[in-house]
Enzyme design. Sequence first.
Site, short mmCIF file in Angstrom:
data_model
loop_
_atom_site.label_atom_id
_atom_site.label_comp_id
_atom_site.label_asym_id
_atom_site.label_seq_id
_atom_site.Cartn_x
_atom_site.Cartn_y
_atom_site.Cartn_z
N ARG A 87 0.82 -1.21 0.00
CA ARG A 87 0.00 0.00 0.00
C ARG A 87 0.85 1.25 0.00
NH1 ARG A 87 -4.83 -2.01 2.36
NH2 ARG A 87 -6.47 -0.46 2.53
N ARG B 171 -21.95 -2.55 2.85
CA ARG B 171 -21.23 -3.83 2.98
C ARG B 171 -21.52 -4.51 4.32
NH1 ARG B 171 -14.97 -4.06 1.93
NH2 ARG B 171 -14.97 -2.27 3.33
N ARG C 153 -18.31 -3.26 9.30
CA ARG C 153 -17.00 -2.85 9.81
C ARG C 153 -17.09 -1.46 10.42
NH1 ARG C 153 -12.86 -4.11 4.93
NH2 ARG C 153 -12.08 -2.08 5.60
N ARG D 247 -10.08 7.29 4.18
CA ARG D 247 -9.40 6.15 3.54
C ARG D 247 -9.10 6.46 2.08
NH1 ARG D 247 -13.80 1.89 5.03
NH2 ARG D 247 -12.67 0.43 3.69
P1 AP5 Z 1 -15.09 -5.45 -1.31
O1 AP5 Z 1 -14.71 -6.49 -2.29
O2 AP5 Z 1 -15.37 -5.89 0.09
O3 AP5 Z 1 -14.06 -4.22 -1.35
P2 AP5 Z 1 -12.48 -4.15 -1.13
O4 AP5 Z 1 -11.83 -3.66 -2.39
O5 AP5 Z 1 -11.97 -5.42 -0.55
O6 AP5 Z 1 -12.43 -2.94 -0.10
P3 AP5 Z 1 -11.93 -2.79 1.40
O7 AP5 Z 1 -12.77 -1.69 1.99
O8 AP5 Z 1 -11.89 -4.07 2.13
O9 AP5 Z 1 -10.50 -2.25 1.13
P4 AP5 Z 1 -9.66 -1.38 2.02
O10 AP5 Z 1 -8.44 -1.36 1.20
O11 AP5 Z 1 -10.20 -0.05 2.40
O12 AP5 Z 1 -9.64 -2.14 3.42
P5 AP5 Z 1 -8.64 -3.20 4.04
O13 AP5 Z 1 -9.46 -4.18 4.78
O14 AP5 Z 1 -7.65 -3.68 3.04
O15 AP5 Z 1 -16.39 -4.69 -1.88
C1 AP5 Z 1 -17.02 -3.66 -1.16
C2 AP5 Z 1 -18.55 -3.81 -1.23
O16 AP5 Z 1 -18.99 -3.64 -2.56
C3 AP5 Z 1 -19.05 -5.19 -0.79
O17 AP5 Z 1 -20.25 -5.02 -0.08
C4 AP5 Z 1 -19.29 -5.94 -2.11
O18 AP5 Z 1 -20.36 -6.89 -1.99
C5 AP5 Z 1 -19.64 -4.82 -3.05
N1 AP5 Z 1 -19.11 -5.03 -4.41
C6 AP5 Z 1 -17.91 -5.55 -4.74
N2 AP5 Z 1 -17.75 -5.57 -6.08
C7 AP5 Z 1 -18.89 -5.01 -6.60
C8 AP5 Z 1 -19.32 -4.75 -7.93
N3 AP5 Z 1 -18.53 -5.05 -8.99
N4 AP5 Z 1 -20.54 -4.16 -8.10
C9 AP5 Z 1 -21.34 -3.85 -7.01
N5 AP5 Z 1 -20.97 -4.10 -5.73
C10 AP5 Z 1 -19.76 -4.67 -5.52
O19 AP5 Z 1 -7.84 -2.27 5.07
C11 AP5 Z 1 -8.44 -1.69 6.20
C12 AP5 Z 1 -7.43 -0.83 6.95
O20 AP5 Z 1 -6.33 -1.66 7.41
C13 AP5 Z 1 -6.73 0.27 6.14
O21 AP5 Z 1 -7.54 1.44 6.10
C14 AP5 Z 1 -5.43 0.45 6.94
O22 AP5 Z 1 -5.62 1.25 8.09
C15 AP5 Z 1 -5.09 -0.95 7.37
N6 AP5 Z 1 -4.19 -1.66 6.43
C16 AP5 Z 1 -4.51 -2.75 5.65
N7 AP5 Z 1 -3.46 -3.11 4.88
C17 AP5 Z 1 -2.46 -2.23 5.17
C18 AP5 Z 1 -1.12 -2.08 4.68
N8 AP5 Z 1 -0.62 -2.89 3.73
N9 AP5 Z 1 -0.39 -1.06 5.17
C19 AP5 Z 1 -0.87 -0.24 6.13
N10 AP5 Z 1 -2.13 -0.33 6.63
C20 AP5 Z 1 -2.91 -1.32 6.16
#
Ligand code: AP5
Length: 235
Positions: free
Chosen positions: A96, A135, A168, A179
């Site tokens: 990221r 979600r 969440r 974000r």
């Molecule tokens: P979904 O597939 O759940 O979305 P996603 O891309 O996985 O989004 P996230 O919100 O999980 O990503 P994020 O990067 O913000 O969070 P993460 O958990 O990695 O889809 C979303 C919704 O839309 C669902 O309801 C789905 O059903 C629907 N949907 C999907 N596709 C669709 C379509 N084509 N059409 C219609 N609807 C659809 O990170 C969380 C936090 O963790 C970060 O903010 C950060 O603080 C920390 N973190 C995580 N990784 C790191 C890292 N590498 N470095 C530092 N901090 C980190």
Amino acid sequence: LSNGSESMRMILIGPPGAGKGTQAPKIKEKYGCCHLATGDMLRAQVAAKTELGKQAKKIMDEGKLVSDEIMIGMIKSELDTNKECQHGFILDGFPRTVPQAEKLDEMLDAKRQQLKHAIELQIDDSLLVARITGRLVHPASGRSYHKVFNPPQKAMTDDVTGEPLIQRSDDNEEALKKRLGTYHAQTAPVTDYYRKTGIWRKVDASKEPGDVWKSLLTIFNESDKGSASGGLLGK
Ligand code: AP5
């Protein structure tokens, strides 16, 4: 080294709600590799009430990033010890930042491995509010649903286990704005990092989930064909 059975090694990049967590389990099923979702790993720490979990919850709810050092350590440990990762991996939410991307290259170099794909799920910010605020997730498995776009069979219940679904704590409009700000400032440079390599591809993530999946399959098939013909078609 000829066909689709060769190990998958890829990263999925995209803003919150782009569909990384929706598509990754399908890729895992097709290639039998591990799916490492750094957000899910951090939420598991929060649920287990570890010291890291306590710190991470605050950072996540503020839409900021957990330190590179912690995240790199987590991924390294999984890639080194998780048996499923011996058959390849999908990284969802990592790297990221550019330092995370550089460290990943170092880790793979040390294993004499290379990434096969860096796929960016592209979508306009304006479409993400509805996706994120609707979600629903099953924390134990990481399965995600959507109140409107992908509802569970029974309201607020996981289709597979029958356990309750939750929202969440960072899935609200205010946290999403932060974000997205963090994504554009710190993760957009990661896409530039991979754009310079031959493995970067973009996918239109605003389409229906089934259409996004088809676009991914096209990319995988093209590259499998490339390696079958001795890499001549590999771009
Ligand atoms: P979904 O597939 O759940 O979305 P996603 O891309 O996985 O989004 P996230 O919100 O999980 O990503 P994020 O990067 O913000 O969070 P993460 O958990 O990695 O889809 C979303 C919704 O839309 C669902 O309801 C789905 O059903 C629907 N949907 C999907 N596709 C669709 C379509 N084509 N059409 C219609 N609807 C659809 O990170 C969380 C936090 O963790 C970060 O903010 C950060 O603080 C920390 N973190 C995580 N990784 C790191 C890292 N590498 N470095 C530092 N901090 C980190």
